[in-house]
Scaffold this motif. Sequence first.
Motif, PDB file in Angstrom:
ATOM      1  N   UNK A  16       0.836  -1.197   0.000  1.00  0.00           N
ATOM      2  CA  UNK A  16       0.000   0.000   0.000  1.00  0.00           C
ATOM      3  C   UNK A  16       0.871   1.247   0.000  1.00  0.00           C
ATOM      4  N   UNK A  17       0.421   2.283  -0.700  1.00  0.00           N
ATOM      5  CA  UNK A  17       1.135   3.553  -0.723  1.00  0.00           C
ATOM      6  C   UNK A  17       1.010   4.253   0.626  1.00  0.00           C
ATOM      7  N   UNK A  18       2.103   4.771   1.103  1.00  0.00           N
ATOM      8  CA  UNK A  18       2.140   5.638   2.282  1.00  0.00           C
ATOM      9  C   UNK A  18       3.013   6.831   1.911  1.00  0.00           C
ATOM     10  N   UNK A  19       2.509   8.035   2.074  1.00  0.00           N
ATOM     11  CA  UNK A  19       3.268   9.216   1.687  1.00  0.00           C
ATOM     12  C   UNK A  19       4.526   9.375   2.532  1.00  0.00           C
ATOM     13  N   UNK A  69      -0.690   1.194  -6.239  1.00  0.00           N
ATOM     14  CA  UNK A  69      -1.576   2.356  -6.362  1.00  0.00           C
ATOM     15  C   UNK A  69      -0.948   3.437  -7.234  1.00  0.00           C
ATOM     16  N   UNK A  70       0.373   3.556  -7.180  1.00  0.00           N
ATOM     17  CA  UNK A  70       1.055   4.490  -8.069  1.00  0.00           C
ATOM     18  C   UNK A  70       0.892   4.063  -9.527  1.00  0.00           C
ATOM     19  N   UNK A  71       1.102   2.780  -9.777  1.00  0.00           N
ATOM     20  CA  UNK A  71       0.998   2.264 -11.144  1.00  0.00           C
ATOM     21  C   UNK A  71      -0.410   2.483 -11.692  1.00  0.00           C
ATOM     22  N   UNK A 102       2.090   8.830  -7.564  1.00  0.00           N
ATOM     23  CA  UNK A 102       3.194   8.558  -8.486  1.00  0.00           C
ATOM     24  C   UNK A 102       4.253   9.647  -8.427  1.00  0.00           C
ATOM     25  N   UNK A 103       3.822  10.874  -8.180  1.00  0.00           N
ATOM     26  CA  UNK A 103       4.767  11.985  -8.130  1.00  0.00           C
ATOM     27  C   UNK A 103       5.751  11.882  -6.973  1.00  0.00           C
ATOM     28  N   UNK A 104       5.509  10.980  -6.032  1.00  0.00           N
ATOM     29  CA  UNK A 104       6.493  10.749  -4.968  1.00  0.00           C
ATOM     30  C   UNK A 104       7.570   9.755  -5.411  1.00  0.00           C
ATOM     31  N   UNK A 105       7.407   9.192  -6.603  1.00  0.00           N
ATOM     32  CA  UNK A 105       8.458   8.348  -7.166  1.00  0.00           C
ATOM     33  C   UNK A 105       8.818   7.167  -6.294  1.00  0.00           C
ATOM     34  N   UNK A 106      10.120   6.968  -6.112  1.00  0.00           N
ATOM     35  CA  UNK A 106      10.613   5.884  -5.256  1.00  0.00           C
ATOM     36  C   UNK A 106      10.535   6.394  -3.825  1.00  0.00           C
ATOM     37  N   UNK A 107       9.361   6.282  -3.249  1.00  0.00           N
ATOM     38  CA  UNK A 107       9.108   6.807  -1.916  1.00  0.00           C
ATOM     39  C   UNK A 107       9.557   5.797  -0.854  1.00  0.00           C
ATOM     40  N   UNK A 108       9.472   6.177   0.407  1.00  0.00           N
ATOM     41  CA  UNK A 108      10.077   5.398   1.497  1.00  0.00           C
ATOM     42  C   UNK A 108       9.646   3.933   1.502  1.00  0.00           C
ATOM     43  N   UNK A 110       8.628   1.994  -0.758  1.00  0.00           N
ATOM     44  CA  UNK A 110       9.062   1.160  -1.882  1.00  0.00           C
ATOM     45  C   UNK A 110      10.196   0.233  -1.445  1.00  0.00           C
ATOM     46  N   UNK A 111      11.093   0.757  -0.639  1.00  0.00           N
ATOM     47  CA  UNK A 111      12.226  -0.059  -0.171  1.00  0.00           C
ATOM     48  C   UNK A 111      12.040  -0.570   1.259  1.00  0.00           C
ATOM     49  N   UNK A 112      11.399   0.226   2.100  1.00  0.00           N
ATOM     50  CA  UNK A 112      11.475  -0.030   3.535  1.00  0.00           C
ATOM     51  C   UNK A 112      10.314  -0.811   4.148  1.00  0.00           C
ATOM     52  N   UNK A 113       9.210  -0.994   3.453  1.00  0.00           N
ATOM     53  CA  UNK A 113       8.052  -1.642   4.087  1.00  0.00           C
ATOM     54  C   UNK A 113       7.634  -2.887   3.323  1.00  0.00           C
ATOM     55  N   UNK A 114       7.489  -3.987   4.047  1.00  0.00           N
ATOM     56  CA  UNK A 114       6.982  -5.221   3.490  1.00  0.00           C
ATOM     57  C   UNK A 114       6.134  -5.939   4.549  1.00  0.00           C
ATOM     58  N   UNK A 115       4.887  -6.269   4.201  1.00  0.00           N
ATOM     59  CA  UNK A 115       4.003  -7.060   5.062  1.00  0.00           C
ATOM     60  C   UNK A 115       3.877  -6.470   6.469  1.00  0.00           C
ATOM     61  N   UNK A 116       3.739  -5.147   6.532  1.00  0.00           N
ATOM     62  CA  UNK A 116       3.541  -4.491   7.822  1.00  0.00           C
ATOM     63  C   UNK A 116       4.790  -4.332   8.654  1.00  0.00           C
ATOM     64  N   UNK A 117       5.942  -4.675   8.091  1.00  0.00           N
ATOM     65  CA  UNK A 117       7.205  -4.551   8.818  1.00  0.00           C
ATOM     66  C   UNK A 117       8.119  -3.557   8.112  1.00  0.00           C
ATOM     67  N   UNK A 118       8.950  -2.884   8.878  1.00  0.00           N
ATOM     68  CA  UNK A 118       9.940  -1.959   8.343  1.00  0.00           C
ATOM     69  C   UNK A 118      11.271  -2.699   8.219  1.00  0.00           C
TER      70      UNK A 118
END
Length: 325
Positions: A16-19, A69-71, A102-108, A110-118
Amino acid sequence: MLDLGFSRGVSAVDEDFVSADRCATCHAEEHAAWSTSRHAISHSNDIYTRGLIDEPLAFCVRCHSPLREQVDEVLANETWYRQQHERFRGLATAERAPEPMADEGITCVVCHKRDGEILATSDSGRSPHRIRVEPEFGTAALCGNCHEFEMFAVRPDGLHFTGELMQSTFTEWQRWGGKKQCADCHMPDGAHTFRGAHDREWLQQSIEVRHRRGRLRIRSVGVGHEHPTGDLFRHMTVEVDSGTGFEDIYRIGRTFEVVHEADTVIKKLSGNTSLIPGEWRDIPLPDDAIRWRIRYHYGSEYDEFRAILPTDDLMVTLAEGDVSR
């Protein structure tokens, strides 16, 4: 490479997208650095936008704004992108809906969150988040997920990869790099600046040029992969002025040929003159040369010919000087 669900353009990242603005509440320093980076404008920078207009492919969107959601947000505007091409000039009827995610691009996330974990390389035990420790997270094993992928062919039955690398930075780093990881240079002291070729001051420090006896000697400096790297259109030119203006005499980078195969057209590598770490390149100068310069090009020769984008967006002079004999 570290498997975090990146598909190299085949599918969106299933998160899910998170700003990034939410992350900034606690991570202000990281957010401030990221906001000045190319990651932050991976979808909204002019070179990419122009490329998406020329080829509005989901493959590209899934890398430059990869969360699902960006896509979806960008692909909802597919008709608008297609109608911006010069062949439709004056005929466009579609309106472009806003693309704030989408305008946030490679936002946090994208790399840092998976399955509710950081995801992190370690856990201090003091974080309000559920932490998933991934020792390889800060290594090239993560970066290679996005910075190396194959050429593709769009056929009636879908997307097919050709085996030819469109971007080969990870392989280049494995072949030519030393003990440093990507982050050691591109994220100094952990800074989320993701500096690279668009950091023009840093780029100008990436080559050393010596002029002697009617020739230039060039080598890359502090670069742990081939130079240039990344986008297949990036290249450098050695140019000389013999009194009538600058002309190219040598091209540094990869070249590709267009090949017709089955029911599609693909690109294949036809040459590679990129600079290899640690090696000098000798380039003879014409006898009547007065001045020389080396320029870095972010796009193709065709991009420059069309002049749709400002020249300053497409190239930068790395070094220049007089020819003394």
